[in-house]
Design a protein around this motif. Structure first.
Motif, PDB file in Angstrom:
ATOM      1  N   LEU A  18      77.192  85.627  13.521  1.00  0.00           N
ATOM      2  CA  LEU A  18      76.702  84.777  12.268  1.00  0.00           C
ATOM      3  C   LEU A  18      78.007  84.763  11.272  1.00  0.00           C
ATOM      4  CD1 LEU A  18      74.895  83.150  10.633  1.00  0.00           C
ATOM      5  CD2 LEU A  18      73.816  85.159   9.842  1.00  0.00           C
ATOM      6  N   ILE A  19      78.437  85.955  11.008  1.00  0.00           N
ATOM      7  CA  ILE A  19      79.880  85.902  10.186  1.00  0.00           C
ATOM      8  C   ILE A  19      80.882  85.234  10.891  1.00  0.00           C
ATOM      9  CG2 ILE A  19      81.604  87.416   9.539  1.00  0.00           C
ATOM     10  CD1 ILE A  19      79.374  89.543   9.441  1.00  0.00           C
ATOM     11  N   GLU A  20      80.879  85.193  12.245  1.00  0.00           N
ATOM     12  CA  GLU A  20      82.064  84.458  13.037  1.00  0.00           C
ATOM     13  C   GLU A  20      81.629  82.893  12.713  1.00  0.00           C
ATOM     14  OE1 GLU A  20      84.636  85.525  14.506  1.00  0.00           O
ATOM     15  OE2 GLU A  20      85.401  83.619  15.107  1.00  0.00           O
ATOM     16  N   SER A  21      80.358  82.509  12.795  1.00  0.00           N
ATOM     17  CA  SER A  21      80.156  81.104  12.694  1.00  0.00           C
ATOM     18  C   SER A  21      80.471  80.559  11.259  1.00  0.00           C
ATOM     19  CB  SER A  21      78.674  81.080  13.008  1.00  0.00           C
ATOM     20  OG  SER A  21      78.040  79.746  12.708  1.00  0.00           O
ATOM     21  N   LYS A  22      80.256  81.454  10.298  1.00  0.00           N
ATOM     22  CA  LYS A  22      80.528  81.072   8.939  1.00  0.00           C
ATOM     23  C   LYS A  22      81.974  80.969   8.687  1.00  0.00           C
ATOM     24  CE  LYS A  22      75.936  82.576   6.736  1.00  0.00           C
ATOM     25  NZ  LYS A  22      75.713  81.301   6.227  1.00  0.00           N
ATOM     26  N   ILE A  23      82.684  81.980   9.364  1.00  0.00           N
ATOM     27  CA  ILE A  23      84.160  81.910   9.211  1.00  0.00           C
ATOM     28  C   ILE A  23      84.616  80.714   9.611  1.00  0.00           C
ATOM     29  CG2 ILE A  23      86.371  82.796   9.898  1.00  0.00           C
ATOM     30  CD1 ILE A  23      84.846  85.653   9.638  1.00  0.00           C
ATOM     31  N   SER A  24      83.912  80.212  10.759  1.00  0.00           N
ATOM     32  CA  SER A  24      84.713  78.836  11.648  1.00  0.00           C
ATOM     33  C   SER A  24      84.138  77.718  11.090  1.00  0.00           C
ATOM     34  CB  SER A  24      84.303  79.217  13.273  1.00  0.00           C
ATOM     35  OG  SER A  24      82.883  79.184  13.379  1.00  0.00           O
ATOM     36  N   GLY A  25      83.208  77.771   9.996  1.00  0.00           N
ATOM     37  CA  GLY A  25      82.655  76.659   9.477  1.00  0.00           C
ATOM     38  C   GLY A  25      81.364  76.246   9.897  1.00  0.00           C
ATOM     39  N   GLY A  26      80.926  76.865  10.554  1.00  0.00           N
ATOM     40  CA  GLY A  26      79.238  76.807  11.266  1.00  0.00           C
ATOM     41  C   GLY A  26      79.416  75.913  12.452  1.00  0.00           C
ATOM     42  N   THR A  27      80.611  76.199  13.245  1.00  0.00           N
ATOM     43  CA  THR A  27      80.506  75.713  14.691  1.00  0.00           C
ATOM     44  C   THR A  27      79.932  76.510  15.597  1.00  0.00           C
ATOM     45  OG1 THR A  27      82.926  76.766  15.326  1.00  0.00           O
ATOM     46  CG2 THR A  27      82.744  74.355  14.370  1.00  0.00           C
ATOM     47  N   THR A  28      79.577  76.162  16.764  1.00  0.00           N
ATOM     48  CA  THR A  28      78.979  76.974  17.759  1.00  0.00           C
ATOM     49  C   THR A  28      79.628  77.911  18.301  1.00  0.00           C
ATOM     50  OG1 THR A  28      77.232  75.043  18.493  1.00  0.00           O
ATOM     51  CG2 THR A  28      77.782  76.759  20.141  1.00  0.00           C
ATOM     52  N   VAL A  29      79.323  79.251  18.300  1.00  0.00           N
ATOM     53  CA  VAL A  29      80.038  80.306  18.651  1.00  0.00           C
ATOM     54  C   VAL A  29      80.041  80.453  20.262  1.00  0.00           C
ATOM     55  CG1 VAL A  29      80.002  82.730  18.490  1.00  0.00           C
ATOM     56  CG2 VAL A  29      79.013  81.689  16.899  1.00  0.00           C
TER      57      VAL A  29
END
Length: 474
Positions: A347-358
């Motif tokens: 979820l943190i990774e998703s937020k860092i990347s602007g909400g794209t699919t992980v």
């Protein structure tokens, strides 16, 4: 770790994450030396306890890599000695902690890693304190490792389990005991039953407060003996406290005599509860019990789906590629709590990347240290116990029985020896998982079996066969 330090750590039960970390910092200063401590640990700040994951912040990429490679395992081991149910630990840079995540987590930083309330609150809050929607039977993922416990829990919630007035569910930390207990409490309350749910620590503190400060435990007795259904999570917290555990068993007797039910959760079965009086242990052995084991691959995959869906409800942009979840389920042989920590990391990774699919690649990068660690930790103490017990045609409970009978003591020593050789668990941790043996007992068993391996070819062959069986175990 010397015995005095061991006792001090046991007495530290109930610390918050922040308090535990302050103690660990002092220990790391001694262990690592002033130079390394000043260079890397001094600036390592505990930011938040977020959904069971402890988030730490460091100041530079170099410090982050050095901490993850060389210091994080020591940090986690020492924290876990104060916080036995510690979840995952993540070391991040400032910009890797999104503002909204940090704000959300900051609200919990002053609380405890484990859910708890003050004694006075427990006396007036007979309801489950966790989110009933999140911890219901409907959100509990069922597999072969927890099917028995799930079925019994439903029977109790539906009031068809009166034939077993006391039920003990036990497992390693993070396998879903609290989830099941909360689901039981929620369903029972919906049926109008009088339910009291508390932790063993709350039972201990409330009883001792009533006894020592007010010198009158009548109000406490009235509170814990009034409900139709008494639920105590982390029951092992009261073991070793003679007066408290006697009060607990008197409570169980009084409550069940009137037709009530008692549900207990602990990290070990009756045989493995450290400090429990023998007479009381015998009484608890007569209770119904269920064990929850660590999840297999299929169950881990279902847990991941459930946790992603849970976080997506409050973060609609959050999604993870199915192949990424397959990879995590296949490579991380861990508990549900640790899987939840992995999803939080995504979820943190998703937020860092602007909400794209992980994606699969992004998940592998985000969980790099966890995946490597999970691979190394695939062989657990529990797995060793399971294979050794099966080899000697006994149950794990029998293997953990505190007896000097040779037929049990020798297999137990072999299991301790293999746990030392094949897992990354520390000596105190191995001792704890064998029912609370001191680390010196583990050292004696390790050295004794090593000596036999050197002297006796038959013993050596048997140990090698067991090691191969453990490695083959799925």
């Amino acid at each position: 770790m010397d015995p005095v330090e061991e006792v001090a750590r046991r007495d530290a039960a109930g610390l918050t994450a922040a308090q535990a970390y302050e103690r660990v910092r002092r220990e790391l200063n001694v262990e690592l030396g002033a130079d390394i401590y000043r260079s890397y640990v001094n600036d390592l700040a505990l930011v938040a306890d977020w959904d069971g994951t402890l988030l730490f912040r460091t100041s530079s990429q170099m410090a982050k890599e050095r901490l993850r490679q060389q210091i994080q395992p020591r940090l986690e081991a020492r924290l876990r000695s104060y916080l036995p149910e510690l979840g995952p630990v993540s070391i991040l840079l400032e910009h890797e902690i999104p503002v909204d995540v940090r704000d959300l987590a900051d609200a919990r930083i002053g609380g405890e890693v484990r859910p708890s309330v003050a004694p006075t609150e427990a006396m007036t809050t007979p309801a489950p304190r966790m989110n009933a929607q999140s911890f219901s039977f409907g959100t509990f993922c069922v597999g072969a490792s927890n099917q028995h416990a799930f079925t019994v829990a439903q029977m109790i919630a539906q009031r068809v389990g009166v034939s077993f007035p006391v039920w003990l569910v036990h497992s390693p930390p993070g396998c879903g005991k609290t989830h099941l207990l909360t689901a039981i409490a929620h369903d029972a309350m919906e049926q109008g039953r009088n339910v009291l749910m508390m932790t063993g620590q709350e039972f201990l503190e409330t009883f001792q407060s009533a006894l020592h400060k007010k010198r009158d435990s009548s109000s406490f007795k009235e509170m814990v003996r009034a409900p139709d259904l008494l639920i105590i999570d982390d029951f092992h917290r009261i073991c070793g406290k003679r007066a408290t555990q006697e009060e607990a068993f008197d409570t169980f007797h009084d409550l069940t005599r009137r037709g009530g039910q008692v549900v207990l959760a602990a990290n070990h079965g009756a045989e493995g509860l450290e400090g429990l009086d023998d007479a009381l242990r015998a009484k608890l052995k007569g209770a119904a019990s269920s064990e929850i084991n660590e999840p297999d691959t299929a169950l881990r995959r279902r847990i991941l789906d459930m946790r992603v869906a849970h976080h997506a409800r409050s973060n609609p942009e959050f999604s993870v590629a199915p192949e990424a979840l397959d990879m995590i389920a296949d490579r991380m042989h861990v508990t549900g709590r640790e899987l939840d920590g992995a999803v939080c990391q995504l979820l943190i990774e998703s937020k860092i990347s602007g909400g794209t699919t992980v994606t699969l690649e992004a998940a592998a990068n985000a969980l790099q240290s966890k995946l490597a660690d999970a691979s190394e930790r695939r062989i657990t103490v529990q797995l060793v116990q399971k294979v050794v017990a099966r080899h000697f045609n006994m149950s794990v409970q029998q293997l953990l029985e505190r007896t000097r009978r040779h037929s049990i003591a020798r297999p137990r020593q072999i299991a301790m020896f293999l746990a030392c050789r094949m897992t990354h668990a520390s000596l105190p941790d191995i001792g704890q998982r064998f029912g609370g043996f001191d680390h010196t007992t583990i050292m004696y068993a390790r050295d004794r079996i090593a000596q036999l391996v050197e002297q006796d070819p038959a013993t050596k062959a048997e140990i090698e066969n067991l090691a191969r069986a453990i490695r083959r175990e799925p």
